[in-house]
Design a protein around this motif. Structure first.
Motif, PDB file in Angstrom:
ATOM      1  N   VAL A   1       3.570  39.866  33.422  1.00  0.00           N
ATOM      2  CA  VAL A   1       3.679  40.773  34.798  1.00  0.00           C
ATOM      3  C   VAL A   1       5.101  40.972  34.881  1.00  0.00           C
ATOM      4  O   VAL A   1       5.481  41.851  35.066  1.00  0.00           O
ATOM      5  N   VAL A   2       5.814  39.773  34.906  1.00  0.00           N
ATOM      6  CA  VAL A   2       7.074  39.862  35.102  1.00  0.00           C
ATOM      7  C   VAL A   2       7.903  40.493  33.988  1.00  0.00           C
ATOM      8  O   VAL A   2       8.724  41.337  34.510  1.00  0.00           O
ATOM      9  N   TYR A   3       7.361  40.436  32.972  1.00  0.00           N
ATOM     10  CA  TYR A   3       8.126  41.036  31.691  1.00  0.00           C
ATOM     11  C   TYR A   3       8.000  42.695  31.736  1.00  0.00           C
ATOM     12  O   TYR A   3       8.894  43.187  31.526  1.00  0.00           O
ATOM     13  N   GLU A   4       6.827  43.155  32.143  1.00  0.00           N
ATOM     14  CA  GLU A   4       6.268  44.539  32.329  1.00  0.00           C
ATOM     15  C   GLU A   4       7.162  45.077  33.422  1.00  0.00           C
ATOM     16  O   GLU A   4       7.787  46.156  33.232  1.00  0.00           O
ATOM     17  N   ALA A   5       7.405  44.351  34.455  1.00  0.00           N
ATOM     18  CA  ALA A   5       7.972  44.977  35.375  1.00  0.00           C
ATOM     19  C   ALA A   5       9.637  45.211  35.259  1.00  0.00           C
ATOM     20  O   ALA A   5      10.292  46.080  35.435  1.00  0.00           O
ATOM     21  N   PHE A   6      10.201  44.146  34.381  1.00  0.00           N
ATOM     22  CA  PHE A   6      11.522  44.230  34.054  1.00  0.00           C
ATOM     23  C   PHE A   6      11.592  45.345  32.960  1.00  0.00           C
ATOM     24  O   PHE A   6      12.717  46.066  33.133  1.00  0.00           O
ATOM     25  N   THR A   7      10.727  45.588  32.071  1.00  0.00           N
ATOM     26  CA  THR A   7      10.714  46.580  31.116  1.00  0.00           C
ATOM     27  C   THR A   7      10.629  47.950  31.747  1.00  0.00           C
ATOM     28  O   THR A   7      11.580  48.625  31.397  1.00  0.00           O
ATOM     29  N   GLU A   8       9.743  48.117  32.843  1.00  0.00           N
ATOM     30  CA  GLU A   8       9.846  49.282  33.455  1.00  0.00           C
ATOM     31  C   GLU A   8      11.224  49.691  34.016  1.00  0.00           C
ATOM     32  O   GLU A   8      11.797  50.904  34.303  1.00  0.00           O
ATOM     33  N   LEU A   9      11.582  48.635  34.784  1.00  0.00           N
ATOM     34  CA  LEU A   9      12.998  49.028  35.544  1.00  0.00           C
ATOM     35  C   LEU A   9      14.121  49.274  34.447  1.00  0.00           C
ATOM     36  O   LEU A   9      15.047  50.356  34.776  1.00  0.00           O
ATOM     37  N   GLN A  10      13.975  48.477  33.424  1.00  0.00           N
ATOM     38  CA  GLN A  10      15.086  48.889  32.360  1.00  0.00           C
ATOM     39  C   GLN A  10      15.092  50.404  31.765  1.00  0.00           C
ATOM     40  O   GLN A  10      16.002  50.756  31.743  1.00  0.00           O
ATOM     41  N   ASN A  11      13.936  50.850  31.604  1.00  0.00           N
ATOM     42  CA  ASN A  11      13.497  51.915  31.028  1.00  0.00           C
ATOM     43  C   ASN A  11      14.157  52.950  32.211  1.00  0.00           C
ATOM     44  O   ASN A  11      14.409  53.949  31.605  1.00  0.00           O
ATOM     45  N   ALA A  12      13.699  53.004  33.278  1.00  0.00           N
ATOM     46  CA  ALA A  12      14.006  53.764  34.302  1.00  0.00           C
ATOM     47  C   ALA A  12      15.556  53.676  34.388  1.00  0.00           C
ATOM     48  O   ALA A  12      16.145  55.063  34.570  1.00  0.00           O
ATOM     49  N   GLU A  13      16.243  52.639  34.230  1.00  0.00           N
ATOM     50  CA  GLU A  13      17.766  52.665  34.319  1.00  0.00           C
ATOM     51  C   GLU A  13      18.343  53.281  33.216  1.00  0.00           C
ATOM     52  O   GLU A  13      19.336  54.173  33.385  1.00  0.00           O
ATOM     53  N   ASN A  14      17.867  53.212  31.936  1.00  0.00           N
ATOM     54  CA  ASN A  14      18.164  54.090  30.672  1.00  0.00           C
ATOM     55  C   ASN A  14      17.923  55.455  30.870  1.00  0.00           C
ATOM     56  O   ASN A  14      18.832  56.094  30.698  1.00  0.00           O
ATOM     57  N   GLU A  15      16.977  55.912  31.448  1.00  0.00           N
ATOM     58  CA  GLU A  15      16.698  57.258  31.546  1.00  0.00           C
ATOM     59  C   GLU A  15      17.459  57.772  32.713  1.00  0.00           C
ATOM     60  O   GLU A  15      18.197  58.935  32.368  1.00  0.00           O
ATOM     61  N   ARG A  16      17.882  56.996  33.778  1.00  0.00           N
ATOM     62  CA  ARG A  16      18.865  57.590  34.864  1.00  0.00           C
ATOM     63  C   ARG A  16      20.449  57.689  34.170  1.00  0.00           C
ATOM     64  O   ARG A  16      21.075  58.736  34.306  1.00  0.00           O
ATOM     65  N   ALA A  17      20.638  56.825  33.312  1.00  0.00           N
ATOM     66  CA  ALA A  17      22.024  56.958  32.715  1.00  0.00           C
ATOM     67  C   ALA A  17      21.996  57.917  31.680  1.00  0.00           C
ATOM     68  O   ALA A  17      22.817  58.869  31.864  1.00  0.00           O
ATOM     69  N   GLU A  18      21.022  58.120  30.976  1.00  0.00           N
ATOM     70  CA  GLU A  18      20.920  59.350  29.972  1.00  0.00           C
ATOM     71  C   GLU A  18      21.131  60.709  30.759  1.00  0.00           C
ATOM     72  O   GLU A  18      21.514  61.740  30.390  1.00  0.00           O
ATOM     73  N   ASN A  19      20.228  60.945  31.611  1.00  0.00           N
ATOM     74  CA  ASN A  19      20.429  61.929  32.791  1.00  0.00           C
ATOM     75  C   ASN A  19      21.812  62.280  33.130  1.00  0.00           C
ATOM     76  O   ASN A  19      22.217  63.511  33.191  1.00  0.00           O
TER      77      ASN A  19
END
Length: 84
Positions: A46-64
């Motif tokens: 559960v912790v890994y999944e939450a971390f992965t979601e936050l990391q993907n959101a951060e990568n998407e924001r940086a790409e935008n």
């Protein structure tokens, strides 16, 4: 105390004094296997999944932001505002 594996031996000995050894073995086997190992892995997943979601959101924001900056640079060049 048993699920965290801290001081579980004392609790096991107290239970062995009051119940049979077979019952105590079966009980602590399942508590340790399911409680400590299985539930700990579920919590880590559960912790890994939450971390992965936050990391993907951060990568998407940086790409935008990167794409928006490139668009702003390209708009200035295409409009003729850039000195030659």
């Amino acid at each position: 105390q048993t699920i965290t594996l801290e001081g579980w031996v004392d609790v096991m000995y107290l239970l062995q004094d009051s119940e049979s050894y077979e019952f105590t073995f079966v009980f602590f086997f399942f508590v340790v296997v399911f409680g400590s190992f299985f539930l700990m892995n579920v919590a880590l997943a559960v912790v890994y999944e939450a971390f992965t979601e936050l990391q993907n959101a951060e990568n998407e924001r940086a790409e935008n932001e990167r794409a928006a900056a490139e668009d702003a640079d390209n708009d200035g060049v295409a409009g003729g505002d850039h000195p030659v």
